[in-house]
Write a protein that holds these residues in place. Structure first.
Motif, PDB file in Angstrom:
ATOM      1  N   ARG A 142     105.910  68.788  62.651  1.00 51.28           N
ATOM      2  CA  ARG A 142     105.270  67.643  61.995  1.00 51.28           C
ATOM      3  C   ARG A 142     104.803  66.644  63.048  1.00 51.28           C
ATOM      4  O   ARG A 142     105.323  66.586  64.159  1.00 51.28           O
ATOM      5  N   TRP A 143     103.796  65.877  62.640  1.00 49.33           N
ATOM      6  CA  TRP A 143     103.259  64.823  63.499  1.00 49.33           C
ATOM      7  C   TRP A 143     104.040  63.530  63.264  1.00 49.33           C
ATOM      8  O   TRP A 143     104.265  63.134  62.126  1.00 49.33           O
ATOM      9  N   LEU A 144     104.403  62.861  64.357  1.00 49.40           N
ATOM     10  CA  LEU A 144     105.042  61.553  64.284  1.00 49.40           C
ATOM     11  C   LEU A 144     104.219  60.558  65.086  1.00 49.40           C
ATOM     12  O   LEU A 144     103.829  60.840  66.231  1.00 49.40           O
ATOM     13  N   HIS A 145     103.941  59.410  64.464  1.00 49.80           N
ATOM     14  CA  HIS A 145     103.117  58.372  65.080  1.00 49.80           C
ATOM     15  C   HIS A 145     103.973  57.142  65.370  1.00 49.80           C
ATOM     16  O   HIS A 145     105.093  57.013  64.875  1.00 49.80           O
ATOM     17  N   GLU A 146     103.428  56.230  66.143  1.00 48.45           N
ATOM     18  CA  GLU A 146     104.155  54.999  66.458  1.00 48.45           C
ATOM     19  C   GLU A 146     104.029  53.996  65.315  1.00 48.45           C
ATOM     20  O   GLU A 146     102.954  53.852  64.714  1.00 48.45           O
ATOM     21  N   SER A 147     105.103  53.301  65.052  1.00 50.31           N
ATOM     22  CA  SER A 147     105.082  52.219  64.064  1.00 50.31           C
ATOM     23  C   SER A 147     104.837  50.895  64.779  1.00 50.31           C
ATOM     24  O   SER A 147     104.763  50.834  66.014  1.00 50.31           O
ATOM     25  N   LYS A 148     104.728  49.830  64.002  1.00 52.40           N
ATOM     26  CA  LYS A 148     104.529  48.506  64.593  1.00 52.40           C
ATOM     27  C   LYS A 148     105.702  48.123  65.482  1.00 52.40           C
ATOM     28  O   LYS A 148     105.533  47.400  66.469  1.00 52.40           O
ATOM     29  N   ALA A 149     106.895  48.594  65.145  1.00 51.73           N
ATOM     30  CA  ALA A 149     108.095  48.245  65.907  1.00 51.73           C
ATOM     31  C   ALA A 149     108.395  49.240  67.017  1.00 51.73           C
ATOM     32  O   ALA A 149     109.382  49.088  67.735  1.00 51.73           O
ATOM     33  N   GLY A 150     107.566  50.269  67.152  1.00 57.31           N
ATOM     34  CA  GLY A 150     107.798  51.264  68.184  1.00 57.31           C
ATOM     35  C   GLY A 150     108.614  52.448  67.734  1.00 57.31           C
ATOM     36  O   GLY A 150     108.968  53.310  68.552  1.00 57.31           O
ATOM     37  N   ASP A 151     108.938  52.540  66.442  1.00 58.24           N
ATOM     38  CA  ASP A 151     109.652  53.704  65.918  1.00 58.24           C
ATOM     39  C   ASP A 151     108.648  54.835  65.661  1.00 58.24           C
ATOM     40  O   ASP A 151     107.436  54.636  65.735  1.00 58.24           O
ATOM     41  N   LEU A 152     109.161  56.011  65.344  1.00 56.71           N
ATOM     42  CA  LEU A 152     108.313  57.167  65.054  1.00 56.71           C
ATOM     43  C   LEU A 152     108.294  57.421  63.561  1.00 56.71           C
ATOM     44  O   LEU A 152     109.349  57.606  62.943  1.00 56.71           O
TER      45      LEU A 152
END
Length: 738
Positions: A317-327
């Motif tokens: 699966r693809w994981l992207h960055e969140s506003k807080a730097g989480d995946l």
């Protein structure tokens, strides 16, 4: 008058039928059909046909499961652009460009344009890729226009007037037109700047702006640009940030920064498949080592064989960055706010790239690099096979260092304090716009050295024209060079002793902006008149491996038909050779002869300046993204000065008086008793008064004859009469003749 006769009517001939209203209506009805709400992956899985080993087969999303999300997001109205960075043989062009074209033709007709890297590539793409899409996919072939000019090589017209054209990176293709869909393939092989107008992606994105959320610019490529900062580490809160590089990875960094993750069946932890996780034997040929390659989970160490890659890819699966730097997933509300959805896939996950091939190609290229110094094959396999930006492997040579390595090796000693092993000091000066950059080195036996001071001189000396109203300007004002003279009288305390020492000599770069060379010559002549003979030197850097390391020469000038030697002496510096020696000294792990020590108290930019250049087979070149290299240049000038002073020839059991221990050194003096060691390291440029019993620099009178230039400039220490008679007197000072 000749008669005119109609040709005989052929048997069975009939005049062509006129177009019927029913036929025209049947052709026009698809134009009026509503948009089909179908994702790109669904359309491709249901209608796309392609040729594979001579057979026409249906597109299967399970072959490249990592392309499903990027395909679907390429038609999203949430983002204005889609970017995909990945190695070759991932199916990215077919999925993101060809399938997106087919879905647009069949589901939501619109004008579109494909931009390839050059004209020849665009023609080949049109014939092989777009031609195959039309010929093998019935739903698209039915929609191809039947007009005379509807099926040209670079231009295609479909039902309803929809157009597709294939071009290359020129301004005319990315300006003066509005298109809802712009597709850029092999982005990193296109020019970085399109005829001075800007980068290709931003120009393409502008063409889609008129269409609002329906507009989309898509770019895909394997990385092809060099890393601009070899010491890059992802900042906190941005774990997926790519190293700084132009091209596709620069676009990737703008967006959501998605990366593909596998889930370990043993520990259920996720990890990104990468070449660095492949394990293979150290012995054997590159092919044998590649065939034995397996991947290990970085969390639990579970081993995966090549046959497991298909299964792991399908569960990935693809994981992207969140506003807080989480995946997070791309649909998460906490997703990083940006107009671009971006992806970066590594070569270990590529469906059509076996691990054996990855390893064998890299190991073969690495052997070639070690044998020949040629990085071409190494760069190709890193970019195209592994899907990563390339960093010159010259950084891994013993002659090169990284900023992190230098900082890790740095020691804990005070600035402005000479170490106990000091025998003499030198000052190297670089001429920059609006400042002199100065670096002070302490030298010990075996030419071991320590950088003990680094500072800039910005203010003109007192008495210079308009000194209070401007910054120093070495190119315009020869009076500003007088700011260097007090440096020779500045004392530095010697740690662990009651002595202080001043520099034995100074070397300054004589090149630079217009006017610098002329003023440098004037400064040199003035220093001689002030009795500083053999204490002030001028440097002239020369590139090339065949140059002498450092050679003091007397330039010649032509006056009419006569060649006349000047009164100048210039130190010609073989900068390439000495840069290699300086970086080797910095890389030395153990103290001792030729080691170059740095302190942790130095400003961070000094470490960066020492690493601002890299060695290549064609010479030393400035790294991308680096502009200042003064510390490295000054380190070279300091070494050149010591070579000219014949420092390499010193017998350290019987050194010259200027390189002796503090008790008998001609440039040493007792420190004032009230001065602490830390305060002594901060003496001002004017220096301190020296007791009469210790050697001092003789002060030259304001008027001096030519004969006085060769007079002794350093008073030796008083020795017993018997020893004094045995010592021959030297002319020109204690450094004369070195």
């Amino acid at each position: 008058m000749p008669s005119f006769e109609l040709p005989p009517r052929l048997h069975g001939w009939r005049p062509p039928a006129y177009a019927s209203a029913a036929g025209c209506l049947a052709d026009a009805l698809p134009i009026l059909a509503p948009v089909r709400r179908m994702s790109v992956s669904s359309w491709a899985g249901g209608e796309r046909k392609l040729r594979d080993n001579g057979a026409i087969i249906a597109w299967d999303n399970k072959v490249t499961p990592y392309m499903v999300e990027p395909m679907d997001m390429s038609a999203s109205r949430r983002f204005r652009g889609t970017v995909f960075a990945g190695p070759a043989r991932t199916g990215k062009t077919d999925a993101l460009i060809i399938n997106r074209i087919g879905q647009a033709i069949c589901c939501e007709p619109c004008d579109m344009r494909v931009i390839h890297m050059d004209r020849n590539a665009a023609r080949e793409f049109a014939l092989k890729k777009v031609g195959a899409l039309i010929n093998y996919t019935p739903s698209i072939k039915r929609r191809l226009g039947r007009g005379r000019f509807d099926n040209n090589i670079l231009d295609k017209r479909f039902q309803g007037g929809m157009t597709l054209d294939i071009g290359w990176p020129v301004v005319s293709k990315v300006s003066a037109s509005d298109l809802p869909l712009m597709l850029l393939t092999d982005y990193d092989r296109a020019p970085e700047d399109i005829e001075g107008e800007g980068n290709l992606f931003d120009l393409a994105l502008k063409r889609t702006e008129t269409f609002g959320s329906r507009g989309m610019a898509i770019a895909e490529s394997s990385p092809g640009r060099l890393i601009e900062d070899n010491d890059f580490l992802p900042p906190e809160g941005a774990p997926h940030m790519a190293p700084p590089a132009t091209g596709i990875l620069a676009l990737y960094n703008r967006g959501t920064r998605g990366r593909y993750y596998w889930t370990c069946p043993d520990c259920s932890e996720v990890f990104e498949p990468d070449y660095e996780l492949l394990h293979f034997p150290d012995e054997g040929s590159p092919k044998e080592r590649g065939l034995a390659a397996v991947m290990a989970c970085p969390h639990c160490g579970a081993i995966f064989a090549p046959r497991h890659k298909v299964e792991l890819n399908r569960a990935g699966r693809w994981l992207h960055e969140s506003k807080a730097g989480d995946l997070v997933s791309v649909h998460d509300e906490a997703l990083r706010e940006t107009d671009l959805v971006t992806y970066w896939l590594k070569g270990a996950a590529a469906a059509f790239q076996p691990w054996a091939s990855l390893v064998s190609r890299y190991e073969t290229a690495w052997q070639e690099f070690q044998q020949t110094g040629d990085e071409t094959s190494l760069k190709t396999t890193v970019n195209v096979d592994q899907g990563k930006p390339y960093s010159s492997r010259m950084v891994e040579d013993d002659d090169d260092l990284s900023v992190k390595q230098l900082k890790d090796k740095a020691e804990q000693y005070l600035l402005k304090v000479a170490p106990p092993e000091t025998r003499f000091l030198t000052i190297a000066v670089d001429v920059q716009k609006g400042r002199f950059v100065c670096q002070v080195d302490a030298w010990g036996p075996g030419l071991e050295r320590w950088l003990i001071d680094r500072f800039d001189i910005h203010a003109p000396p007192a008495g210079a024209p308009s000194a209070d109203a401007r910054a120093i300007d070495p190119a315009k004002y020869k009076e500003d060079w007088d700011a260097l003279l007090p440096l020779l009288e500045k004392y530095y305390p010697v740690a662990g002793s009651g002595y202080q020492i001043k520099p034995a000599a100074l070397i300054v770069d004589s090149g630079g902006a217009d006017g610098v060379t002329k003023n440098a010559y004037a400064f040199y002549r003035k220093s001689r008149k002030l009795g500083l003979r053999r204490r002030v030197f001028l440097a002239k850097g020369l590139n090339g491996w065949e140059r002498d390391r450092a050679k003091e020469v007397t330039p010649e000038k032509v006056e009419g038909k006569r060649v006349k030697r000047t009164d100048l002496k210039i130190v010609r510096v073989g900068t390439w050779r000495l840069k290699s020696e300086v970086t080797a000294s910095l890389a030395r792990e153990d103290p001792g002869a030729d080691a170059y020590h740095l302190t942790r108290n130095l400003p961070g930019e000094v470490f960066e300046e020492f690493c601002a250049e890299r060695r290549t087979p064609k010479g030393w070149v400035l790294r991308k993204g680096r502009k200042r290299n003064e510390a490295l240049d000054l380190g070279v000038y300091g070494l050149a000065l010591v070579l000219v002073l014949k420092g390499e020839e010193i017998n350290w059991k019987r050194p010259p008086i200027w390189a002796r221990s503090m008790e008998t050194n001609s440039f040493a003096a007792l420190r004032p008793k009230q001065e602490t060691s830390r305060e002594a390291g901060s003496t001002d440029l004017a220096g301190e008064s020296v007791p009469e019993s210790l050697p001092v620099q003789a002060q030259a009178p304001e008027t001096k004859t030519e004969k006085s230039e060769t007079a002794t400039t350093i008073k030796p220490k008083r020795l017993p009469a018997k020893k004094a008679r045995r010592r021959p007197r030297r002319r020109g000072g204690m450094l004369a003749g070195l």
